[in-house]
Design a protein around this motif. Structure first.
Motif, PDB file in Angstrom:
ATOM      1  N   VAL A  66       0.848  -1.191   0.000  1.00  0.00           N
ATOM      2  CA  VAL A  66       0.000   0.000   0.000  1.00  0.00           C
ATOM      3  C   VAL A  66       0.886   1.244   0.000  1.00  0.00           C
ATOM      4  O   VAL A  66       2.059   1.184   0.372  1.00  0.00           O
ATOM      5  CB  VAL A  66      -0.952   0.045   1.224  1.00  0.00           C
ATOM      6  N   ARG A  67       0.310   2.360  -0.438  1.00  0.00           N
ATOM      7  CA  ARG A  67       1.069   3.622  -0.482  1.00  0.00           C
ATOM      8  C   ARG A  67       1.368   4.139   0.916  1.00  0.00           C
ATOM      9  O   ARG A  67       2.401   4.743   1.155  1.00  0.00           O
ATOM     10  CB  ARG A  67       0.286   4.694  -1.238  1.00  0.00           C
TER      11      ARG A  67
ATOM     12  N   LEU B 241      -2.799   9.406  12.108  1.00  0.00           N
ATOM     13  CA  LEU B 241      -1.529   9.743  11.477  1.00  0.00           C
ATOM     14  C   LEU B 241      -1.373   8.916  10.209  1.00  0.00           C
ATOM     15  O   LEU B 241      -2.036   7.894  10.038  1.00  0.00           O
ATOM     16  CB  LEU B 241      -0.353   9.439  12.416  1.00  0.00           C
ATOM     17  N   ALA B 242      -0.472   9.347   9.338  1.00  0.00           N
ATOM     18  CA  ALA B 242      -0.161   8.576   8.136  1.00  0.00           C
ATOM     19  C   ALA B 242       1.307   8.188   8.190  1.00  0.00           C
ATOM     20  O   ALA B 242       2.157   8.975   8.606  1.00  0.00           O
ATOM     21  CB  ALA B 242      -0.438   9.391   6.885  1.00  0.00           C
ATOM     22  N   LEU B 243       1.596   6.979   7.765  1.00  0.00           N
ATOM     23  CA  LEU B 243       2.970   6.493   7.690  1.00  0.00           C
ATOM     24  C   LEU B 243       3.200   6.049   6.256  1.00  0.00           C
ATOM     25  O   LEU B 243       2.437   5.241   5.720  1.00  0.00           O
ATOM     26  CB  LEU B 243       3.169   5.313   8.654  1.00  0.00           C
ATOM     27  N   MET B 244       4.230   6.606   5.641  1.00  0.00           N
ATOM     28  CA  MET B 244       4.555   6.223   4.268  1.00  0.00           C
ATOM     29  C   MET B 244       6.067   6.268   4.093  1.00  0.00           C
ATOM     30  O   MET B 244       6.782   6.880   4.880  1.00  0.00           O
ATOM     31  CB  MET B 244       3.861   7.140   3.247  1.00  0.00           C
ATOM     32  N   ARG B 245       6.517   5.622   3.044  1.00  0.00           N
ATOM     33  CA  ARG B 245       7.945   5.643   2.731  1.00  0.00           C
ATOM     34  C   ARG B 245       8.314   7.025   2.199  1.00  0.00           C
ATOM     35  O   ARG B 245       7.515   7.677   1.522  1.00  0.00           O
ATOM     36  CB  ARG B 245       8.274   4.587   1.686  1.00  0.00           C
ATOM     37  N   VAL B 246       9.513   7.456   2.479  1.00  0.00           N
ATOM     38  CA  VAL B 246       9.982   8.764   2.016  1.00  0.00           C
ATOM     39  C   VAL B 246       9.949   8.823   0.496  1.00  0.00           C
ATOM     40  O   VAL B 246       9.575   9.848  -0.083  1.00  0.00           O
ATOM     41  CB  VAL B 246      11.406   9.055   2.554  1.00  0.00           C
TER      42      VAL B 246
ATOM     43  N   GLN C 161       7.842   7.467  -1.496  1.00  0.00           N
ATOM     44  CA  GLN C 161       6.463   7.723  -1.909  1.00  0.00           C
ATOM     45  C   GLN C 161       6.108   9.181  -1.688  1.00  0.00           C
ATOM     46  O   GLN C 161       5.483   9.816  -2.530  1.00  0.00           O
ATOM     47  CB  GLN C 161       5.489   6.822  -1.142  1.00  0.00           C
ATOM     48  N   MET C 162       6.510   9.727  -0.561  1.00  0.00           N
ATOM     49  CA  MET C 162       6.248  11.133  -0.270  1.00  0.00           C
ATOM     50  C   MET C 162       6.913  12.027  -1.319  1.00  0.00           C
ATOM     51  O   MET C 162       6.309  12.983  -1.809  1.00  0.00           O
ATOM     52  CB  MET C 162       6.772  11.485   1.129  1.00  0.00           C
ATOM     53  N   GLU C 163       8.145  11.695  -1.703  1.00  0.00           N
ATOM     54  CA  GLU C 163       8.847  12.483  -2.718  1.00  0.00           C
ATOM     55  C   GLU C 163       8.183  12.352  -4.085  1.00  0.00           C
ATOM     56  O   GLU C 163       8.076  13.328  -4.827  1.00  0.00           O
ATOM     57  CB  GLU C 163      10.320  12.068  -2.776  1.00  0.00           C
ATOM     58  N   ARG C 164       7.703  11.154  -4.416  1.00  0.00           N
ATOM     59  CA  ARG C 164       6.981  10.974  -5.693  1.00  0.00           C
ATOM     60  C   ARG C 164       5.703  11.796  -5.694  1.00  0.00           C
ATOM     61  O   ARG C 164       5.372  12.461  -6.684  1.00  0.00           O
ATOM     62  CB  ARG C 164       6.668   9.497  -5.939  1.00  0.00           C
TER      63      ARG C 164
END
Length: 157
Positions: free
Chosen positions: A27-28, A40-45, A47-50
């Protein structure tokens, strides 16, 4: 990745951090539900940069269309992106587009998308008013009679 995000309790992250974060392979983002506070939201850096790259591109594309006077193309595409915009008067659509481009460019420069979300929420509320003739009549009618004295503003020292 098949889903946008998955709901996970915050305590699950605390008790099983490795297993919980592995879910980011499918998942994103993870939406971390908390009992006594906002989620809160947790995502890979990455993904955040994309995501930031896409928003930056989109805001620059919108700005370029406006600068090259392709406002008609934006006006035609707007109902696809914001279906509620069909309830706005034509002059408000122009204002919305101008504000959206300016706000998007500024928000991207600050790495803060909150101003875009706020702007869209405000315009959506305006569309809700225009969509309801009774509400529009209430909010746009002139007040009747004298509304009484206006108190003097407080002077701060």
């Amino acid at each position: 990745m098949t889903e946008g995000y998955e709901d996970v309790s915050f305590s699950e992250l605390l008790h099983h951090p490795a297993a919980t974060t592995r879910r980011l392979d499918t998942v994103r983002a993870l939406r971390l539900r908390r009992r006594d506070a906002g989620d809160l939201a947790l995502m890979r850096v990455e993904q955040m940069e994309r995501d930031a790259t896409v928003v930056d591109f989109t805001s620059r594309l919108l700005a370029g269309l406006v600068r090259t006077e392709n406002i008609e193309a934006l006006r035609q595409a707007l109902p696809e992106a914001l279906p509620w915009s069909t309830f706005l008067p034509a002059e408000d659509v122009n204002t919305l587009l101008t504000e959206l481009v300016d706000t998007a460019r500024g928000a991207v420069a600050l790495d803060n998308l909150a101003p875009i979300a706020l702007l869209l929420t405000q315009w959506r509320h305006s569309a809700e008013i225009y969509a309801d003739p009774a509400l529009l009549a209430i909010l746009t009618r002139e007040p009747e009679g004298d509304l009484g004295p206006v108190p003097m503003p407080q002077v701060s020292e």
